[in-house]
Design a protein around this motif. Sequence first.
Motif, mmCIF file in Angstrom:
data_model
loop_
_atom_site.group_PDB
_atom_site.id
_atom_site.type_symbol
_atom_site.label_atom_id
_atom_site.label_comp_id
_atom_site.label_asym_id
_atom_site.label_seq_id
_atom_site.Cartn_x
_atom_site.Cartn_y
_atom_site.Cartn_z
ATOM 1 N N ASP A 27 0.726 -1.179 0.036
ATOM 2 C CA ASP A 27 -0.052 -0.184 -0.163
ATOM 3 C C ASP A 27 0.854 1.275 -0.049
ATOM 4 O O ASP A 27 0.511 2.306 -0.688
ATOM 5 N N LYS A 67 2.369 1.609 -3.460
ATOM 6 C CA LYS A 67 1.248 2.402 -4.439
ATOM 7 C C LYS A 67 1.045 3.663 -4.335
ATOM 8 O O LYS A 67 0.596 4.489 -5.246
ATOM 9 N N SER A 68 0.974 4.067 -2.927
ATOM 10 C CA SER A 68 0.624 5.527 -2.743
ATOM 11 C C SER A 68 1.848 6.447 -3.046
ATOM 12 O O SER A 68 1.827 7.433 -3.730
ATOM 13 N N GLN A 124 1.316 6.597 -6.995
ATOM 14 C CA GLN A 124 0.230 7.447 -7.313
ATOM 15 C C GLN A 124 0.884 8.879 -7.067
ATOM 16 O O GLN A 124 0.415 9.706 -7.852
ATOM 17 N N THR A 125 1.487 9.390 -6.271
ATOM 18 C CA THR A 125 1.921 10.703 -5.998
ATOM 19 C C THR A 125 2.574 11.071 -7.094
ATOM 20 O O THR A 125 2.650 12.182 -7.663
#
Length: 226
Positions: free
Chosen positions: A203, A206-207, A210-211
């Motif tokens: 997670d 993934k964050s 995404q950033t």
Amino acid sequence: MEFVDDKSVELTLKVLKINIAGNGHYFVTSIITSPESSERVLSLVENILKRNGAKNVYKAKTLDEAESEGIFDIRRNYDIGLRDLVVKMRKNPASKIIDYNEDISVPPSKLPEAVRRIREIEKRYGLPLTLAGHVGDGNLHPVIKIEEKNIEQIETYEKMKSEILKAVIELGGTVSSEHGIGLDKKKDLIMELKSKNSVKDIDIMKSIKQTFDPKNILNPGKIFEV
């Protein structure tokens, strides 16, 4: 500190004409020191090696001397003996040989156990492999060579790889030490993280993705699903 296990040494020396001789595991270490202390350091290392069972010790004071004596030759060419063996074993003389190189790591104290377990897996499945690595960080590179398009061998390799990776995780190691995860080891990384109760790491990754890459332009497809 570099390492090649005894079976790989035996295979290699059958086809490699060098000055190094003997049987058993092969271990090479280099130490940076001053010219004035080189003789003392060489004697110290030689005594340590012999106290721990070394049969033959080859020494060099400089890199050029080590090169001329062939001290690194086994480590650099340890898989040519396996290639020679696989070529003789292949069913189709015209088929190409594919290399599968693993990149695993265990705590250095677990290296002997890792070598034993990998050789046990090889014995169960029947595909020969060579085994070498970097002792300092517990990094091992099992190499398996098979015939291209040999479905049976490819399926056997996948089973062998799965068992090797599970053994590595059980020993507190990692499925990828220095060459990354890529596409091939996504499931293996998740297996490792689950074993360490660290799936949350996915997670976090993934964050971060995404950033910095909200449109998924960079390396599309490298997304983990747990």
